[in-house]
Design a protein around this motif. Structure first.
Motif, PDB file in Angstrom:
ATOM      1  N   GLY A  87       8.601  27.908 -29.180  1.00 24.63           N
ATOM      2  CA  GLY A  87       9.217  27.958 -30.608  1.00 24.63           C
ATOM      3  C   GLY A  87      10.817  29.115 -30.606  1.00 24.63           C
ATOM      4  N   PRO A  88      10.899  30.165 -29.272  1.00 19.10           N
ATOM      5  CA  PRO A  88      11.551  30.700 -29.088  1.00 19.10           C
ATOM      6  C   PRO A  88      12.364  30.019 -28.803  1.00 19.10           C
ATOM      7  N   ALA A  89      12.559  28.935 -27.683  1.00 22.66           N
ATOM      8  CA  ALA A  89      13.748  28.287 -27.046  1.00 22.66           C
ATOM      9  C   ALA A  89      13.865  27.261 -27.790  1.00 22.66           C
ATOM     10  N   LEU A  90      13.362  26.088 -28.738  1.00 26.19           N
ATOM     11  CA  LEU A  90      13.656  25.392 -29.411  1.00 26.19           C
ATOM     12  C   LEU A  90      13.961  25.186 -30.979  1.00 26.19           C
ATOM     13  N   LEU A  91      14.373  26.902 -31.607  1.00 28.74           N
ATOM     14  CA  LEU A  91      14.782  27.204 -32.358  1.00 28.74           C
ATOM     15  C   LEU A  91      15.344  27.662 -32.776  1.00 28.74           C
ATOM     16  N   TYR A  92      16.824  27.936 -31.203  1.00 28.35           N
ATOM     17  CA  TYR A  92      17.751  28.176 -31.456  1.00 28.35           C
ATOM     18  C   TYR A  92      18.684  27.477 -31.677  1.00 28.35           C
TER      19      TYR A  92
END
Length: 390
Positions: A87-92
């Motif tokens: 999530g941390p990267a994909l929601l950026y």
């Protein structure tokens, strides 16, 4: 229920606009409800599926497409990998920045608190992240509106107690539901007689506690595991080379040949090895073997963390090999050599500083440097990691 699953359910229901609301409040007015857009939600689900293949097999179960499985048996481990891993990267640049930053504070705190051993410095940092996350969460979502009070679920406040409980009981991973479920499963497997199951369970529990106490008092009672497969090479310190390997020595090509030439000062033939078992139980694999399989059938396990000159570096493993390394001169002035396990790696760049700082050091965004191929000691590898395109 697991705290991870409760937090994931809360965040996703807010971002999707599916959480209960009280008029005149309505999801159409929520700035954070970006996944009310069905196309964006479907695209995000596909991104999760595509990213999952870049997770090593040691990461256990891959998260499924949340658009298809979120309401039908999405496992707690999948939630943890999705929300706190991918999530941390994909929601950026998907979730508005202020809500994304708030989410990252939670992720950063969880990454620190989920360690098997945690320093006081990390504990203080996690506590600061959790305090700031809860404060900002209430400001951003609740906004001191009575009709939004249902957004503040008990799990929001439960997060605040993780650090204080750690001081009293130790890291949460040691007493969490994961540990309890595993212990219950282990005891259940030990019961062999159907009669008096509770008495048998009690006896098994007492016996296991006695064995654990003896092993803690006399560590020599614990026999080392000898589980290396046939054909492997024990390198010591918990490292082992595992097959497959070349039947005959081969001549390295391209950047690998140049790196070996610079390291040894000569062109040599080598025997390539496919895998390296690490002291933590993970198995590092190689481009040499993984590239031979269809991408959809591979759990990419060739990206590793290295410790070079006291500095953490990230790299992709091309292959492992044994090289004859010079070890000084003997009494007659002849060169002495010894065999050393080495690894050919393609280095990644340093993490993007702006994103690293913005994400509270929760996301390291790197780029492969294709012309930076190095020869390093195989024992410099500390972990197998996932490098997820985003």
């Amino acid at each position: 229920m697991h705290l991870t699953q409760l937090l994931a359910d809360l965040l996703l229901s807010l971002w999707r606009g599916t959480i209960d609301y009280t008029p005149p409040d309505h999801p159409s007015t929520w700035e954070w409800a970006v996944f009310r857009d069905a196309n964006l939600w479907q695209g995000h689900g596909q991104a999760v599926t595509d990213a999952a293949q870049h997770l090593p097999g040691s990461f256990d179960r891959k998260p499924c497409n949340p658009t298809q499985k979120i309401n039908t048996g999405y496992k707690t481990w999948e939630f943890q990998m999705y929300i706190f891993g991918l999530g941390p990267a994909l929601l950026y640049n998907v979730v508005p920045q202020q809500y994304w930053l708030n989410y990252y504070q939670l992720v950063c705190g969880f990454c620190l608190i989920c360690q098997h051993s945690i320093s006081m410095q990390d504990l203080q940092a996690a506590h600061a992240c959790f305090i700031q996350w809860e404060l900002d969460f209430e400001i951003l979502y609740y906004q001191q509106q009575a009709e939004c009070l249902q957004f503040i679920c008990p799990c929001v406040h439960q997060v605040m107690h993780l650090t204080t409980e750690t001081l009293q009981k130790g890291p949460p991973i040691c007493y969490s539901q994961w540990t309890m479920e595993c212990t219950i499963g282990n005891f259940g497997q030990e019961i062999r007689q159907p009669s008096n199951p509770y008495a048998n369970l009690l006896r098994e529990g007492v016996q296991q506690c006695q064995v654990n106490a003896l092993k803690a008092m006399v560590p020599d009672l614990v026999e080392p595991k000898q589980d290396l497969p046939q054909g492997s090479i024990d390198l010591g310190d918990g490292y082992s080379l595992l097959r497959k390997c070349d039947l005959y020595d081969v001549q390295p090509q391209g950047g690998a040949a140049r790196a070996i030439r610079e390291y040894l000062g000569a062109d040599v033939k080598i025997c390539r090895w496919a895998c390296l078992r690490l002291p933590n139980g993970q198995t590092a694999r190689t481009v040499w073997r993984e590239a031979k399989k269809p991408a959809e059938k591979v759990c990419i396990s060739r990206n590793v963390k290295l410790m070079l000159d006291g500095e953490i570096c990230l790299a992709e493993v091309l292959y492992f090999t044994h090289l004859a390394v010079a070890d000084g001169l003997d009494e007659d002035g002849e060169q002495i050599f010894h065999w050393q396990a080495m690894v050919l790696v393609m280095m990644y760049s340093y993490p993007d500083r702006d994103l690293l700082k913005l994400s509270f050091h929760a996301v390291s965004s790197c780029k492969p440097i294709e012309d930076d191929i190095c020869v390093v000691d195989a024992k410099s590898i500390t972990d197998v990691i996932g490098m997820v395109p985003h």
